[in-house]
Each structure stands twice: as structure tokens, then as C-alpha cells.
Motif scaffolding. Structure first.
Motif, short mmCIF file in Angstrom:
data_model
loop_
_atom_site.label_atom_id
_atom_site.label_comp_id
_atom_site.label_asym_id
_atom_site.label_seq_id
_atom_site.Cartn_x
_atom_site.Cartn_y
_atom_site.Cartn_z
N LEU A 105 30.98 14.79 -39.21
CA LEU A 105 31.68 15.30 -40.40
C LEU A 105 31.18 16.64 -40.83
N GLN A 118 31.88 19.62 -38.67
CA GLN A 118 33.16 19.64 -38.58
C GLN A 118 33.69 19.39 -36.96
N PHE A 145 35.33 16.46 -36.23
CA PHE A 145 36.13 15.85 -36.90
C PHE A 145 36.71 14.55 -35.91
N GLU A 183 38.46 11.31 -44.90
CA GLU A 183 38.16 12.77 -44.75
C GLU A 183 38.41 13.36 -43.41
N ALA A 184 37.77 12.61 -42.43
CA ALA A 184 37.80 13.10 -41.03
C ALA A 184 39.30 13.18 -40.67
N ARG A 215 41.26 16.00 -42.12
CA ARG A 215 41.20 17.14 -41.60
C ARG A 215 41.79 17.10 -40.01
N ARG A 274 43.06 22.94 -36.48
CA ARG A 274 41.72 22.13 -35.84
C ARG A 274 40.79 22.95 -35.41
#
Length: 645
Positions: free
Chosen positions: A98, A101, A103, A151-152, A155, A239
Motif C-alpha cells: 500500500l 502504491q 494497491f 484504503e487499498a 484507491r 490506477r
């Protein structure tokens, strides 16, 4: 894999206690507390051996993994067959993904970690003693993983209906977790339910103000402002490509600072949180992103000025040199707590990680800079066998790895500047928070921040948060007396709260009455490992004899504040020599000065000094120091010691 059922609640409690300390020796004392729920019988040692034998038999061939050690037992299990270890590995991998980034990998690893949970931790273990010690941090670890997985998914643009339903349940079960509320507001906004998102914020804000007297945290306030202005970044994610990994990979660093970083910033904004600030320089990517901070205290109170000052300096983007602050103050005043709170509050400004070290400056065995650097280098991804041997080589590699990055270093309980200097980062993007009982005035360029005890209203609020509004409001006068008896010292207030928590039958009035006896006061201010007297002793023991003698004698004076002339009379020393000793005590934070030539004792330090001079509970006040000072004339040796020659 063969499944075996361990019969009997005490055998299950024994197995759980061993597994929690898996691979490490577990003392018989800890095991007996777990097996008999804190009330072991007189024959506990023999009975424990019997339960271990039964457990080995119940486990069959696996029972051989329980080994007898000096003073206890140890169980050896492989990571892949132990759910807690598997969870920890998967969770850490997910959080690391995470932070860089990646994700999709983060969501997958965190989801796999959470699937290992079948209910509350240790739910079938009939041992409140064990549950109190261990279930709390296990539940906290699970919640951290849940928040990171959400959170992942945010995103990645996950299903907003499913996320909203899950978050509504989670915020009901855990209303104290502000990140969950921020995530719920983001999901509601994405669902076209802006008014509901705003209503959620108002409800949370009202609850926080009414119940604990604080405003929502910065992250929740920022999401609220974004919802108010209809920030397009809340609508959905872009993304990103995951950042490459690998120490000493220049191409990886270049990728991380170009296309990959743009995606990361967009995704961060889409999730409803500030995008991480990155420098535009090409640099290698760290193999890991360390996050070593101890947990923040949920009941942190006050210190608004200090928090604002430090946060502003830490998050500034126009620095030309690394920022360092030295937080100093008397024992128990909350230096470490403030540093930890500010470090947690500003973590987003340091996307490349946070390093933490306990320097043990007051326990007689301070940490060596070379040892701390080895720990830091390994945390930054350097293989243990590649860590340089020499101190200078370790400093060089450490600062090279931090070049071009934003890393926060927290150095707790420093002994002196010489211990701190090798551990400071050299890049302007980095910063350091140092706590010490000494001012470290020779640490050039550092911002000095001296902590005093909180104001009376802040101290009263802290006590109220610690013991609960109902208990504090039942006798406001007694609560005020407890705060005053504690000298508003945060450590003392926490001890009082812990004692009240352990004695439900005690009223605030009962505690206040117990603390009214000055000779017994420090005896009241200790519970478990928390002890005001023990916290002061290292500073007192570090004094040279002349300063220690002055510390004891001056506490018998009735004048408050005490002038330099009055101190010289008490000490039977010339004014310059007395002033020098007074300043030594000020430097050690055992004495305070609010104006030139005026000195005063904090309340509990005066009580400690009087104890050291013979006014201990149950001991006749001998006042030997005063008699010796009066009977023996001042010599050149006295003056030389006092003046540090």
C-alpha cells in the motif's frame, strides 16, 4: 493436516500463552497467571508441570515442540502453520505494498490476512488475565489491517455499496477510529450521498466534543472540506503503476519520480487523503518503507501550541536543511508522548518512512550510536550481513540511503548531543524529533522546545479522559485536589487513573484524601511499572555530589520561589557558587527558573528531594546535610566542585 482438539480450558489457556510467545522462552510466572487467571494456587509450579505434560499428550507428536527452558517453557512452530504469524506476514506485506502504491497486491495480501480470522482473538480461552494482556493488541492489529485493506480498495475504485455497508458497521463498532469515518465519508460522497457524508462528519464532531472535548483530527477535517467543496479528486481513482523496488536501482528511482508518481498522487487524492509529497530528484527506491513508531496514545490532551509549532516545521516544503527539534523537560512531563503524537500526525509528510530508537539515556546503559545505526540500516532494507562494521561507514551509508527522501527520525530519551549527532539525517527532506531530560544546547541548529506541566484546565481534562467523565464529575473538588497533588504532571495523573481503574470501589475523594499526606505522596504515585519516584531517580543519581547536596538542602527552604541569595544562605556558599549549582539543577530539569535569580521546585520534585534528605515515610528527619553544611566551613574544594573546576 491432522486436527487435534485440546480439552479443558486451562490447557487451552496454556497453549495460547505459549503460542503468543512462540519461539521464545515463556516464564512460568506468565504461564501460571494465564492458566489460573491471575490467581494461581500455592502448588502452581507442580500443577503447571502437570498441565504441560497433559498438553504434550493432547498434541500427540506435535507435543514434542514444547521445550523446557530455564524458568519456563517454549513452543516452536513454523510460520506457515501458525495463524498469527501468517497473519502478521500477510498484513505487513499488504501495508508495504500500500505504501508503494501497489494497491492490487495490497488488497490481495490484506484480504488473505483477514480471512485467517474466525472471530475475536482468544475467544475460547477462559483467562481474563491473558485476554487483558494480549487480546487488546491483537484486536488493534486486525483493525489496522482492515483500515489498510479498505484504503487499498478505495484507491482501486471498489464497489461503493459494499464498502459503505461494511464501513457503517465498522464505525458503529469502533466509533473512536477516525480513519474509518473518513473512509465512510469518501464512499458516501462517491455514491452521490454528499449530504449524508456531511451529516456523518457533524455527528462525529459532536460526539468527540461532547465526550472527550476535542475536535476531529486533521485527516477527517480535510475530507470534510473536500466534500464541502465537491473536490473532483473524490470522484474516483486513477490506477497507478506500482513503484519499482530495489536498493541502488537508479532506473527504479527515475520511474518512481515520473509516471508512477503522478499516478500515486492522483490515487491519493481520489481516496480522499492528501497526495504524498515527493521530491523531483532521481533517487533509488528503498526496498522497504519503515514505520517504527510506537502506538500513539488515544487520550493525548492539550499541547496545542507545541503540536502546532512542531507540525508546521515538520511539514514545511521549503527547507534547505534537515529540521531537528529537541523536546526537553522534567521526568514524566510528557516529552515522549508529545514526540510520538506529532510524529503520527505528520506521517503523511514523510512518505518514505519513520524510524524510531529508544536511546536509553537515563537507565545507565545508553544505546550506542553504532548499534542504533545497524538497526536503522536493516529497517531501510540493508541485509544484515552487508551492514558496515565501522561507525563512520554506517553513518555514511545511512545518510546516503536517506538522500532525496522524506523520512522522519524519532530519537527518544537521549543522553547527550554526542549520542544524537551520528543518528541525524542529512537531507533537507528529512527531519528528527529528539527527546531528552537535558536541553542539548550544543546540538547546533536544533529547535529547543522545553515542556512544562500542562495548564490546570488541560490537566483536569486529561484526568477526566483517563478516569471517565462520570467518575470525575461525581466530586469535582476532589478531582481538582488530585490534579493539584500531582503537580499537574502527566505521569502522576496517569498513575492516579490507573489506580482508580484497578480499584472500582475507590472514589475520587478517597484518592484525594490518601494523597493529602505529603510524606506518603510518592508512595501513592506508583502502580506497576509506572512510578514517579523511579522516574526521577536516574536524573538525581546523575548529579555530581555538590549539586545533589544542593538539590536535597534547598527543598527544605520554605521560600517559593527561592532567590540566589537565599539559596547561598541555605547552602552556606558564596553567591556565585550557589548560582552555579542552581543552574546545574535547572539544566537537569530538577529545578525551574522563570526569571533571572528566581528558582522553584516542581511539587513532586520537592517531595522527592525532601525524601532524599531524610524526610522519608517512617524515618525520623535527620537533616544531616543541613547540620554538616552549618558546622563545616566552606573550603576551596567546595568552591572548586561547585564551579565545576
Amino acid at each position: 493436516m491432522q486436527t487435534r482438539t485440546v480439552p479443558g480450558g486451562r490447557q487451552r489457556a496454556l497453549l495460547a500463552a505459549l503460542l503468543i510467545r512462540h519461539g521464545q522462552p515463556t516464564s512460568a510466572q506468565f504461564l501460571t497467571e494465564a492458566v489460573w487467571d491471575g490467581h494461581p494456587p500455592r502448588s502452581a509450579t507442580a500443577a503447571l508441570r502437570n498441565y504441560v505434560m497433559r498438553l504434550r499428550k493432547a498434541l500427540g507428536a506435535a507435543g514434542e515442540r514444547i521445550e523446557t527452558t530455564a524458568g519456563g517453557y517454549r513452543i516452536n512452530v513454523d510460520a506457515q502453520e501458525f495463524d498469527l504469524q501468517s497473519f502478521t506476514v500477510l498484513r505487513d506485506e499488504g501495508i508495504a505494498a500500500l505504501r508503494r502504491q501497489d494497491f492490487e497486491r495490497a488488497a490481495a495480501r490484506l484480504d488473505a490476512a483477514l480471512q485467517l480470522w474466525r472471530g475475536p482473538a482468544l475467544a475460547d480461552i477462559p483467562s481474563d488475565a491473558l485476554l487483558r494482556k494480549e487480546a487488546g493488541w491483537l484486536a488493534e492489529a486486525r483493525l489496522d489491517a482492515v483500515e489498510a485493506r479498505l484504503e487499498a480498495q478505495l484507491r482501486l475504485g471498489g464497489d461503493v455499496r459494499a464498502l459503505a455497508a461494511e464501513l457503517q458497521t465498522l464505525t458503529t463498532e469502533h466509533p473512536e477510529r477516525e480513519l474509518l469515518w473518513a473512509q465512510l465519508m469518501t464512499v458516501l460522497y462517491r455514491s452521490g450521498r454528499q449530504s449524508e457524508a456531511l451529516a456523518v462528519y457533524q455527528r462525529v464532531r459532536q460526539t468527540l466534543i461532547e465526550e472527550i472535548g476535542v475536535e476531529p483530527g486533521r485527516e477527517l477535517r480535510e475530507v470534510h472540506q473536500r466534500v464541502l467543496r465537491g473536490d473532483p479528486a473524490l470522484d474516483g481513482p486513477t490506477r497507478p503503476r506500482p513503484e519499482p523496488i530495489g536498493i541502488n536501482s537508479a532506473s527504479a528511482g527515475a520511474a518512481a519520480d515520473t509516471g508512477a508518481d503522478a499516478g500515486a498522487g492522483a490515487a491519493a487524492g481520489a481516496a480522499g487523503h492528501p497526495a504524498p509529497d515527493r521530491t523531483a530528484r532521481c533517487r533509488p527506491a528503498l526496498a522497504v518503507t519503515p514505520c517504527q513508531l510506537p502506538p500513539a496514545l488515544p487520550d493525548f490532551t492539550g499541547r496545542a501550541r507545541e503540536t502546532s509549532l512542531l507540525s508546521g516545521r515538520l511539514t514545511a516544503l521549503d527547507r534547505t536543511a534537515p529540521f531537528t527539534a529537541v523536546i526537553s523537560g522534567q521526568p514524566g512531563v510528557g516529552k515522549s508522548t508529545l514526540a510520538g503524537q506529532v510524529a503520527h500526525a505528520t506521517r503523511t509528510a514523510f512518505p518514505d518512512g519513520t524510524l524510531y530508537a529508544e536511546l536509553r539515556g537515563t537507565d545507565g546503559s545508553p544505546a550506542l550510536p553504532a548499534t542504533v545505526l545497524r538497526t536503522f540500516l536493516i529497517a531501510l532494507g540493508v541485509p544484515a550481513d552487508l551492514v558496515p562494521v565501522g561507525l563512520e561507514d554506517r553513518i555514511s551509508l545511512y545518510r546516503s540511503l536517506l538522500t532525496g527522501r522524506r523520512v522522519l527520525v524519532v530519537l527518544d530519551d537521549a543522553r547527550d548531543s554526542a549520542q544524537v549527532r551520528p543518528l541525524l539525517p542529512g537531507d533537507p527532506g528529512c527531519a528528527a524529533l529528539v527527546t531528552s531530560r537535558h536541553r542539548l544546547a550544543d546540538l547546533v541548529g536544533a529547535l529547543p522546545l522545553e515542556l512544562d506541566v500542562p495548564s490546570a484546565p488541560e490537566a483536569a481534562l486529561l484526568l477526566r479522559r483517563l478516569v471517565g467523565t462520570a467518575r470525575s464529575a461525581a466530586d469535582p473538588q476532589a478531582a481538582t485536589q488530585v490534579v493539584a497533588a500531582c503537580g499537574r504532571l502527566p505521569l502522576a495523573l496517569r498513575i492516579c487513573a490507573a489506580r482508580l481503574g484497578a480499584r472500582p470501589g475507590w472514589s475520587m475523594r478517597h484518592l484525594a484524601d490518601r494523597m493529602a499526606d505529603q510524606l506518603m505522596l510518592l508512595n501513592e504515585l506508583r502502580v506497576g511499572s509506572l512510578d514517579v519516584r523511579a522516574s526521577v531517580e536516574p536524573s538525581y543519581r546523575a548529579l555530581e555530589p555538590a549539586a545533589a547536596r544542593a538539590f536535597r538542602l534547598l527543598a527544605t527552604a520554605t521560600d517559593d520561589p527561592l532567590s540566589t541569595v537565599q539559596a547561598a544562605q541555605v547552602l552556606h556558599l558564596p553567591v556565585p557558587a550557589a548560582e552555579h549549582l542552581l543552574e546545574r539543577l535547572v539544566d537537569a530539569h530538577l529545578l525551574l527558573t522563570d526569571a533571572p535569580g528566581r528558582y522553584r521546585y516542581p511539587a513532586l520534585l520537592r517531595a522527592f528531594a525532601r525524601e532524599q534528605g531524610g524526610l522519608r515515610p517512617g524515618v525520623v528527619p535527620a537533616q544531616q546535610d543541613r547540620r554538616a553544611a552549618a558546622e563545616r566551613p566552606v573550603t576551596l574544594a567546595d568552591l572548586g566542585c561547585a564551579l565545576g573546576r
